[in-house]
Design a protein around this motif. Structure first.
Motif, PDB file in Angstrom:
ATOM      1  N   UNK A  84       0.954  -1.225  -0.126  1.00 20.18           N
ATOM      2  CA  UNK A  84      -0.179   0.108   0.099  1.00 20.18           C
ATOM      3  C   UNK A  84       0.682   1.486   0.081  1.00 20.18           C
ATOM      4  N   UNK A  85       1.816   1.144   0.723  1.00 20.13           N
ATOM      5  CA  UNK A  85       2.956   2.389   0.889  1.00 20.13           C
ATOM      6  C   UNK A  85       3.539   2.672  -0.338  1.00 20.13           C
ATOM      7  N   UNK A  86       3.813   1.757  -1.057  1.00 17.79           N
ATOM      8  CA  UNK A  86       4.359   1.667  -2.448  1.00 17.79           C
ATOM      9  C   UNK A  86       3.354   2.279  -3.624  1.00 17.79           C
ATOM     10  N   UNK A  87       2.165   1.834  -3.516  1.00 20.42           N
ATOM     11  CA  UNK A  87       1.083   2.380  -4.505  1.00 20.42           C
ATOM     12  C   UNK A  87       0.821   3.970  -3.986  1.00 20.42           C
ATOM     13  N   UNK A  88       0.948   4.170  -2.648  1.00 22.97           N
ATOM     14  CA  UNK A  88       0.779   5.787  -2.276  1.00 22.97           C
ATOM     15  C   UNK A  88       1.876   6.455  -3.027  1.00 22.97           C
ATOM     16  N   UNK A  89       3.217   5.784  -2.952  1.00 14.89           N
ATOM     17  CA  UNK A  89       4.172   6.711  -3.604  1.00 14.89           C
ATOM     18  C   UNK A  89       4.031   6.813  -5.105  1.00 14.89           C
ATOM     19  N   UNK A  90       3.646   5.442  -5.792  1.00 16.02           N
ATOM     20  CA  UNK A  90       3.470   5.717  -7.140  1.00 16.02           C
ATOM     21  C   UNK A  90       2.415   6.924  -7.316  1.00 16.02           C
ATOM     22  N   UNK A  91       1.224   6.976  -6.687  1.00 10.11           N
ATOM     23  CA  UNK A  91       0.291   7.899  -6.662  1.00 10.11           C
ATOM     24  C   UNK A  91       0.895   9.380  -6.739  1.00 10.11           C
ATOM     25  N   UNK A  92       1.762   9.561  -5.886  1.00 11.54           N
ATOM     26  CA  UNK A  92       2.714  10.972  -5.765  1.00 11.54           C
ATOM     27  C   UNK A  92       3.203  10.963  -6.984  1.00 11.54           C
TER      28      UNK A  92
END
Length: 277
Positions: A84-92
């Motif tokens: 999930x944290x990596x998807x959040x970073x991808x969103x950024x």
């Protein structure tokens, strides 16, 4: 073990130099599939006034959907943390893309570049997963029974909420309403619940729509990460048999034949990453 990874292009656009808006990254123990959200053709508001061939010619090249999907996969491959944290970073990373190319979002031709995604990490006999919207993960046991599948979160609100707006998607006012009111909108509350779907647009609210979890795997399980173009295959008995008795050449012919025979059900762009336990 990683067995297979591939994107199958939309059957109708094979000879049109059309952007590949599904992207993926995979290694021996983890994978992500990102599905870029289709853009509006350049200069077209009312889709009913144009033939499909015209729409293809007017489609943006490069496509912001393709750029967003590539950015998500690259970000995922280079970051650490929970899925999930990596998807959040991808969103950024998508936000940075939109900051560069979209000066003012109009939810039409200048809508945010965006994609949805699903990802997995296999650690021993534990599968970790995360996803947003209608990209997904499915697990079959050694007999072909569905052991687990993520929910299609857009389909879950399409009826009765999105489908009840009473305006054809071909008209610009419908596309604006769906993208503005039903995408990443935590304040769209109906019947006591949020009836928006999530997408990686770079908006902070997207993080609230990412779902994640984990489950135990058994020997003989098959794990598929997929984009929504594969969804209609997943519960077909012949598809499951192809997965259980996987042969790359036969599988690719099977997907192509089905896509040609019934375009409306099977022919759109689709991506699959397959692991065998």
């Amino acid at each position: 073990m990683l067995i297979y990874k591939n994107t199958f292009e939309n059957i109708k656009t094979l000879d049109c130099d059309f952007p590949i808006e599904d992207q993926y990254y995979a290694n021996d123990f983890e994978a992500i599939v990102a599905d870029g959200i289709t853009r509006d053709p350049v200069g077209v508001l009312n889709f009913t006034e144009h033939k499909f061939s015209d729409m293809v010619k007017l489609y943006p090249r490069p496509s912001g959907a393709e750029l967003a999907a590539k950015e998500i996969c690259e970000s995922f491959s280079q970051t650490a943390g929970t899925l999930k944290e990596r998807l959040v970073e991808s969103n950024k990373s998508v936000k940075a893309l939109n900051d560069k190319y979209i000066k003012e979002c109009d939810y039409l031709q200048n809508d945010y570049y965006a994609a949805v995604a699903s990802c997995v990490r296999i650690n021993g006999n534990v599968l970790e997963y995360a996803y947003i919207c209608d990209s997904g993960v499915i697990v079959y046991d050694k007999l072909g029974n569905v052991k687990f599948q993520t929910q299609d979160d857009k389909a879950a609100i399409s009826q009765p909420y999105i489908n009840s707006i009473g305006i054809s998607w071909f008209l610009p006012e419908a596309r604006v309403k769906v993208r503005k009111d039903f995408r990443n909108n935590l304040n769209n509350i109906q019947d006591g619940k949020c009836v928006s779907f999530g997408a990686l647009t770079g908006e902070d609210a997207a993080a609230e729509f990412i779902k994640s979890g984990q489950l135990e795997l058994d020997s003989g399980d098959s794990v598929l990460v997929y984009s929504d173009g594969l969804a209609n295959f997943l519960h077909d008995e012949d598809f499951i048999n192809q997965i259980l008795n996987f042969n790359e050449e036969e599988f690719q012919k099977y997907i192509l034949d089905k896509s040609i025979a019934d375009y409306d059900k099977y022919g759109s762009e689709k991506t699959i990453v397959l692991f065998k336990i």
